[in-house]
Write a protein that holds these residues in place. Sequence first.
Motif, short mmCIF file in Angstrom:
data_model
loop_
_atom_site.label_atom_id
_atom_site.label_comp_id
_atom_site.label_asym_id
_atom_site.label_seq_id
_atom_site.Cartn_x
_atom_site.Cartn_y
_atom_site.Cartn_z
N MET B 1 0.94 -1.33 0.01
CA MET B 1 0.03 -0.07 -0.09
C MET B 1 0.73 1.15 0.19
O MET B 1 0.47 2.09 -0.63
CB MET B 1 -0.92 -0.03 0.96
N LEU B 3 3.88 1.45 -1.37
CA LEU B 3 4.36 1.60 -2.58
C LEU B 3 3.39 2.19 -3.52
O LEU B 3 3.84 3.12 -4.23
CB LEU B 3 4.72 0.24 -3.21
N ARG B 4 2.08 1.79 -3.45
CA ARG B 4 1.07 2.39 -4.44
C ARG B 4 0.95 4.01 -4.10
O ARG B 4 0.61 4.61 -4.95
CB ARG B 4 -0.15 1.48 -3.97
N ALA B 27 -2.37 6.05 3.00
CA ALA B 27 -2.29 4.44 2.91
C ALA B 27 -3.46 3.97 4.06
O ALA B 27 -3.64 2.93 3.98
CB ALA B 27 -0.98 3.96 3.20
N LEU B 41 11.85 -2.63 7.58
CA LEU B 41 12.47 -2.79 6.04
C LEU B 41 13.83 -2.39 5.89
O LEU B 41 14.36 -2.49 5.05
CB LEU B 41 11.51 -2.43 5.03
N VAL B 63 12.53 -4.53 -2.34
CA VAL B 63 12.29 -5.43 -1.31
C VAL B 63 11.21 -6.24 -1.68
O VAL B 63 11.15 -7.62 -1.33
CB VAL B 63 11.79 -4.44 -0.13
N LEU B 64 10.32 -5.97 -2.32
CA LEU B 64 9.26 -6.71 -2.95
C LEU B 64 9.70 -7.70 -4.13
O LEU B 64 8.59 -8.30 -4.89
CB LEU B 64 7.79 -5.86 -3.33
N ASN B 65 10.68 -7.59 -4.78
CA ASN B 65 11.24 -8.01 -5.87
C ASN B 65 10.23 -7.97 -7.18
O ASN B 65 10.43 -8.56 -7.91
CB ASN B 65 10.94 -9.65 -5.56
N LEU B 66 10.06 -6.62 -7.13
CA LEU B 66 9.35 -6.14 -8.23
C LEU B 66 10.39 -5.76 -9.56
O LEU B 66 9.75 -5.40 -10.45
CB LEU B 66 8.40 -5.07 -8.00
#
Lengths: 196, 196
Positions: B1, B3-4, B27, B41, B63-66
């Motif tokens: 959230m 990140l969004r 958020a 994080l 971090v999210l591997n995106l």
Amino acid sequence: MYLRVLETVDEDVRGGLISSFELGEKAGVTPAQVRKDLNFLGGFGKQGVGYQIAALRDELRSVLNLDKEINVAIVGAGSLGQALARYIIGRRAVEKDYHLRLAALFDSDPAKVGMKIGEVPVHHVDRIPEITRERQVRMAIVAVPAQAAQRVVDACVDAGIEAILNFAPVKLKVPEGVRLHNTDLSVELMHLAYYL
Amino acid sequence: MYLRVLETVDEDVRGGLISSFELGEKAGVTPAQVRKDLNFLGGFGKQGVGYQIAALRDELRSVLNLDKEINVAIVGAGSLGQALARYIIGRRAVEKDYHLRLAALFDSDPAKVGMKIGEVPVHHVDRIPEITRERQVRMAIVAVPAQAAQRVVDACVDAGIEAILNFAPVKLKVPEGVRLHNTDLSVELMHLAYYL
DNA sequence: TAGATTGTTAATCGATTAACAATC
DNA sequence: TAGATTGTTAATCGATTAACAATC
């Protein structure tokens, strides 16, 4: 989850009874949790005996309103909206007492308006107020792009819809008294990638 | 959230900085929560200043591997499986750096085998081991009926798949080390009906 | 230096679990 | 009566929030 277990469990084998231990094991929670939950919902269960499967099943169905037929509309007839429509229609074809009835579909794309999924026609989103009232729709599933979602939800709320399941990846605002649930596919996919 | 939020916020207006207060508000969490999460994080953020939007965004993506491309397979080419396939393909067409790449589809129905969704062919489920290995698939999305789900998941696990997103309405067993997430549409719909 | 905002600890809250008395 | 299992209270655990010292 309890209901799902009760629906798949063999009644005859255990004299129609189930304990919090067994129910918990099958549902993936502790026996204490089972007892607390079921006791909160109402005093089913008998000390020294357990819970009557059939009675408890019916109780849970009733608590969850699965014994009432509910008219639902899907807003957004893209691939997700269509898949959800087929899911509800298909499920209803198989289980005659399935509680959801797909009453209408909506989309803003003129190319989609007039289409039918099963027997259910796609209307223009401008007709949400008119058609949801007429068809007594109480629940809406929102499967539109993020930027259209708030407008759609506002229209649904104005039309008197009481519960909304949102698939658009945005935090939506609804007035007090309207239930909003979110399931966000892109978040699920991100979440999963996190562990790779 | 987070990140969004960071992706939709206007950087220039605030000198490229955002505070835990603003990020939290957007958020939907408290500022304390934001600080705790972001600090966990990694120590982004500067006292008296805030968080750098661009840097934090990139950190979260990483971090999210995106920022890694991941090959994913969808098992079950029914209406849900197809909708998910179109979602991933469509998203990738729009965002060139979208991290998921649909590498294969599987189904047990011979009528579906050989079909294509976009460029992606539907293979028979028996070929899961062969094709997932060959195409280096690390993630699977399961969209098959409940009674087929455990078998499918076992096949995926044997083929070395590391993460599974399950849409079938059953509790599945996977060995330690394989990530399993569940999203259960029928539970969502029931949940919503509860409040009517 | 003064103002702002983080990082982090301590306090609060709620949810889960354990334990056991009640009772079938 | 003895054994079983619930309902319910007390203990534990974890997560959220509040507060504040550190520091930019």
